[in-house]
Design an enzyme around this catalytic site. Structure first.
Site, mmCIF file in Angstrom:
data_model
loop_
_atom_site.group_PDB
_atom_site.id
_atom_site.type_symbol
_atom_site.label_atom_id
_atom_site.label_comp_id
_atom_site.label_asym_id
_atom_site.label_seq_id
_atom_site.Cartn_x
_atom_site.Cartn_y
_atom_site.Cartn_z
ATOM 1 C CG LEU A 21 -1.988 -1.106 1.259
ATOM 2 C CD1 LEU A 21 -2.801 -1.015 2.545
ATOM 3 C CD2 LEU A 21 -2.900 -1.028 0.045
ATOM 4 N N GLY A 22 2.073 1.194 0.505
ATOM 5 C CA GLY A 22 2.906 2.400 0.527
ATOM 6 C C GLY A 22 4.058 2.266 1.490
ATOM 7 N N GLY A 24 6.587 4.806 4.276
ATOM 8 C CA GLY A 24 6.675 6.085 4.971
ATOM 9 C C GLY A 24 7.869 6.122 5.889
ATOM 10 C CG MET A 26 6.458 2.988 11.425
ATOM 11 S SD MET A 26 4.757 2.775 11.972
ATOM 12 C CE MET A 26 4.875 1.144 12.705
ATOM 13 N N GLY A 27 7.951 2.852 8.071
ATOM 14 C CA GLY A 27 8.262 1.616 7.375
ATOM 15 C C GLY A 27 7.335 1.404 6.203
ATOM 16 C CG ASP A 137 2.232 14.224 9.637
ATOM 17 O OD1 ASP A 137 2.105 15.360 9.131
ATOM 18 O OD2 ASP A 137 2.766 13.274 9.054
#
Length: 511
Positions: A21-22, A24, A26-27, A137
């Site tokens: 899915l993506g 970022g 964080m991971g 955020d």
């Protein structure tokens, strides 16, 4: 949704991974399916974060707090393992695009949809703040648009990442243009910071752009702190709802509960989104139904009654170290230096120009030649001697300008670590911790960057161009665009102020 990486994990905990899915800070985030067939979003921490005991403890605490978040408009945590080789967390998978994807594809939302969005986000913040969390955020890409209302995702993640080695390396968490003023200047951050971000998100939803426009990071954060938001394109009926959220003083912003009482919430139904976005959500549902189950057969509905194939028939899981080694091998071959280039690109650069010196040298040379021609053609002493003086003066001035045009340029770099002034091979570095104050000062109508050093810092030596000369207890560090026109000079002053507001918030004096 994207296919799983070739060398990526096939299973995390009890969840079989279906799609990527993506990625970022964080991971990585994957679409997974539980044993009962329920779709989930599985977030897996980056390997370098997993090696930090401090991060693991914060991750564990964040999971505990995130589990306490209730409410209708957040993606609930359904499972997690902070003690895994790479910590992971599984949340409810919300079928729908992000607000950013919807606006970029189909344009701003209509007024009634924005009101419905505001109500859902305010109620989500009530739940998040009630659990002792501050999102920090909230932005269009962290808001999902489901058929029955919006969902807030990634709450608490920024808090888990903060104060790790990443922040020490200069990584900034939060999104410029949606950060509150207190986040920019580094003062205490509380629930009201999320309210400011909520107001900015609503402006984006209603207009297609944030309240502080577009541009570089430094320009955006400067506007957040020093300029009023642009609400000129916001529908007039929404302005009274948004303005209180974007007040600079956190104490004067309404609470999310107060916002809920201010919003005239439309009738609750599945048609709150415009038709094109509803179609997009339905397409996502169709794609999800078409995904294969762990036994390779496409399900006939979202929830399947038959359990997946026995674990023994599944592709065995691989370790995090194997994943990391394989990914690094691919990255080194395809984009070996990209992370380093990105780090080197951080900051803003200003440089003196050769154009003005060349132009003046050409003009001075023309006057010199004209005066010399007069000395040859003139017949009277009244003309010859003045022409000779003019020719000599402008000849010397032309030589000076030519040497100035050939001299090394003076360069100013403003970045996360401090200031650097360079002139050819010579440079002066001024880390932010060595400065007690930094300011843009006009002297004789020309802007200068002036710095004041801490008591322990030594006196810097000049690099020419009038740099590092004493000025009211400080030093003139850089002549900003003295060789450029007024319009360009004003633009560069704005860019420098923006950069200082971003990188040196504690020492920059904007007055």
């Amino acid at each position: 949704m994207q296919p799983l990486p070739v060398d990526g994990p096939q299973r995390i905990g009890d969840y079989v991974l279906l799609r990527a899915l993506g990625r970022g800070a964080m991971g990585s985030v994957y679409l997974g399916r539980s044993r009962g067939g329920r779709p989930v979003a599985v977030k897996v921490a980056r390997a370098e974060l997993a090696e930090s005991p401090v991060f693991r403890e914060r991750f564990r605490r964040e999971v505990d707090m995130a589990r306490a978040v209730g409410g209708f408009w957040t993606a609930a945590v359904v499972d997690a393992d902070p003690d895994a080789e790479r910590p992971w967390m599984a949340t409810e998978y919300v079928v729908g695009p992000t607000l950013q994807q919807a606006v970029e594809t189909h344009g701003p939302l209509p007024e009634q949809s924005v009101r419905r969005l505001a109500a859902g986000l305010a109620e989500a913040l009530v739940a998040i703040h009630g659990a002792g969390l501050v999102h920090r955020d909230l932005k269009p890409s962290n808001v999902l648009l489901a058929a029955d209302g919006p969902r807030v995702i990634d709450f608490g993640i920024a808090r888990a990442l903060e104060h790790t080695a990443l922040t020490e390396a200069g990584v900034v968490f939060g999104t410029p243009g949606f950060l509150s003023p207190e986040q920019v200047v580094g003062t205490k951050i509380g629930p009201q910071s999320d309210v400011f971000a909520l107001g900015a998100v609503l402006v984006y939803a209603a207009t297609g752009s944030g309240p502080f426009g577009d541009g570089s990071t430094s320009a955006l954060v400067y506007r957040v702190v020093h300029q009023e938001p642009d609400l000129s394109r916001v529908p007039p009926a929404l302005v009274p709802l948004i303005v209180p959220c974007l007040v600079r003083d956190p104490a004067h912003r309404p609470t999310p509960a107060r916002l809920l009482s201010m919003i005239d919430v439309p009738h609750l139904d599945d048609t709150w989104l415009p038709a094109p976005i509803r179609t997009l959500v339905e397409q996502r549902h169709t794609e999800l139904r078409a995904l294969p189950t762990p036994n390779g057969k496409p399900p006939t509905r979202l929830m399947v009654e038959d359990p997946p194939a026995a674990p023994a028939k599944l592709i065995p899981p691989i370790t995090a170290k194997q994943v990391e080694k394989a990914v690094r091998a691919v990255v080194d071959k395809v984009i070996p230096a990209e992370p380093v280039k990105k780090q080197q690109a951080v900051g803003v650069r200003f440089s003196t120009s050769r154009v003005a010196d060349v132009a003046w040298a050409a003009m001075s040379g023309f006057v010199t030649l004209t005066a010399y021609a007069l000395t040859d053609s003139a017949r009277g002493e009244l003309i010859i001697y003045p022409a000779m003086v003019i020719c000599l003066v402008f000849a010397l001035w032309t030589v000076r300008l030519v040497f100035a045009a050939l001299a090394p340029r003076l360069v100013l770099d403003v970045g996360p670590d401090g200031l650097k002034v360079t002139c050819g091979p010579k440079e002066r570095k001024l880390p932010w911790y060595a400065l007690s104050k930094v300011k843009v000062v006009y002297r004789r109508g020309k802007p200068w960057l002036v710095v004041w050093l801490v008591n322990a810092a030594g006196e810097p030596e000049t690099l020419g161009y009038g740099t590092f000369k004493p000025y009211k207890g400080g030093y003139r560090a850089y002549p900003l665009s003295h060789d450029k026109g007024k319009a360009r000079q004003g633009h560069d002053v704005g860019e420098l102020r923006s950069a200082l507001a971003w990188y040196a918030a504690s020492t920059f004096d904007p007055r």
